[in-house]
Design a protein around this motif. Structure first.
Motif, short mmCIF file in Angstrom:
data_model
loop_
_atom_site.label_atom_id
_atom_site.label_comp_id
_atom_site.label_asym_id
_atom_site.label_seq_id
_atom_site.Cartn_x
_atom_site.Cartn_y
_atom_site.Cartn_z
N UNK A 10 -1.98 -1.35 1.89
CA UNK A 10 -2.29 -2.31 0.82
C UNK A 10 -2.78 -3.66 1.31
N UNK A 11 -2.64 -3.94 2.61
CA UNK A 11 -3.12 -5.20 3.16
C UNK A 11 -2.13 -6.35 3.12
N UNK A 12 -0.95 -6.14 2.54
CA UNK A 12 0.07 -7.19 2.52
C UNK A 12 0.64 -7.34 3.93
N UNK A 13 1.31 -8.46 4.21
CA UNK A 13 1.92 -8.64 5.54
C UNK A 13 2.93 -7.53 5.83
N UNK A 14 2.89 -6.98 7.03
CA UNK A 14 3.82 -5.92 7.44
C UNK A 14 5.21 -6.52 7.65
N UNK A 15 6.23 -5.72 7.43
CA UNK A 15 7.62 -6.12 7.63
C UNK A 15 8.16 -5.27 8.78
N UNK A 16 8.87 -5.91 9.70
CA UNK A 16 9.36 -5.24 10.90
C UNK A 16 10.10 -3.95 10.57
N UNK A 17 10.93 -3.96 9.55
CA UNK A 17 11.72 -2.78 9.18
C UNK A 17 10.85 -1.56 8.86
N UNK A 18 9.67 -1.79 8.30
CA UNK A 18 8.78 -0.69 7.90
C UNK A 18 7.48 -0.68 8.69
N UNK A 19 7.41 -1.44 9.77
CA UNK A 19 6.18 -1.60 10.54
C UNK A 19 5.51 -0.27 10.83
N UNK A 20 4.24 -0.11 10.63
CA UNK A 20 3.24 -1.13 10.34
C UNK A 20 3.05 -1.40 8.85
N UNK A 21 3.94 -0.90 8.02
CA UNK A 21 3.80 -1.04 6.57
C UNK A 21 4.57 -2.25 6.05
N UNK A 23 6.39 -1.99 3.11
CA UNK A 23 7.51 -1.53 2.28
C UNK A 23 7.73 -0.04 2.48
N UNK A 24 8.84 0.42 1.96
CA UNK A 24 9.15 1.85 1.99
C UNK A 24 8.11 2.63 1.18
N UNK A 25 7.67 2.02 0.06
CA UNK A 25 6.68 2.67 -0.80
C UNK A 25 5.40 2.97 -0.03
N UNK A 26 4.85 1.97 0.67
CA UNK A 26 3.62 2.19 1.43
C UNK A 26 3.84 3.19 2.56
N UNK A 27 5.00 3.14 3.18
CA UNK A 27 5.32 4.11 4.23
C UNK A 27 5.33 5.53 3.66
N UNK A 28 5.95 5.69 2.49
CA UNK A 28 6.01 7.00 1.85
C UNK A 28 4.64 7.47 1.39
N UNK A 29 3.80 6.54 0.91
CA UNK A 29 2.44 6.91 0.50
C UNK A 29 1.65 7.44 1.69
N UNK A 30 1.81 6.80 2.85
CA UNK A 30 1.12 7.26 4.05
C UNK A 30 1.61 8.65 4.47
N UNK A 31 2.92 8.84 4.43
CA UNK A 31 3.49 10.15 4.77
C UNK A 31 2.94 11.23 3.83
#
Length: 57
Positions: A10-21, A23-31
């Motif tokens: 989505x282009x928002x700043x990445x958060x270390x917990x979900x890096x390189x995403x 949020x969990x949502x963007x991580x799940x969308x990629x998966x």
């Protein structure tokens, strides 16, 4: 939480917990894209004869 880079989904700043995403949502969308074969590595077509036999053949 620190930020580093941008989320590839989505282009928002990445958060270390979900890096390189971001949020969990963007991580799940990629998966989901990986699991549904939406991502593919380009290459030359392979003839069926060049493939190894499937199990049981």
């Amino acid at each position: 939480m620190g930020h580093k880079g941008k989320c590839p989904m989505c282009g928002k700043p990445a958060i270390v917990e979900y890096r390189p995403f971001c949020s969990r949502r963007c991580s799940d969308l990629d998966l989901q894209k990986w699991l549904s074969n939406s991502y593919a590595v380009p290459g030359e077509p392979v003839s069926p004869e060049a493939l190894p036999p499937e199990d049981g053949e």
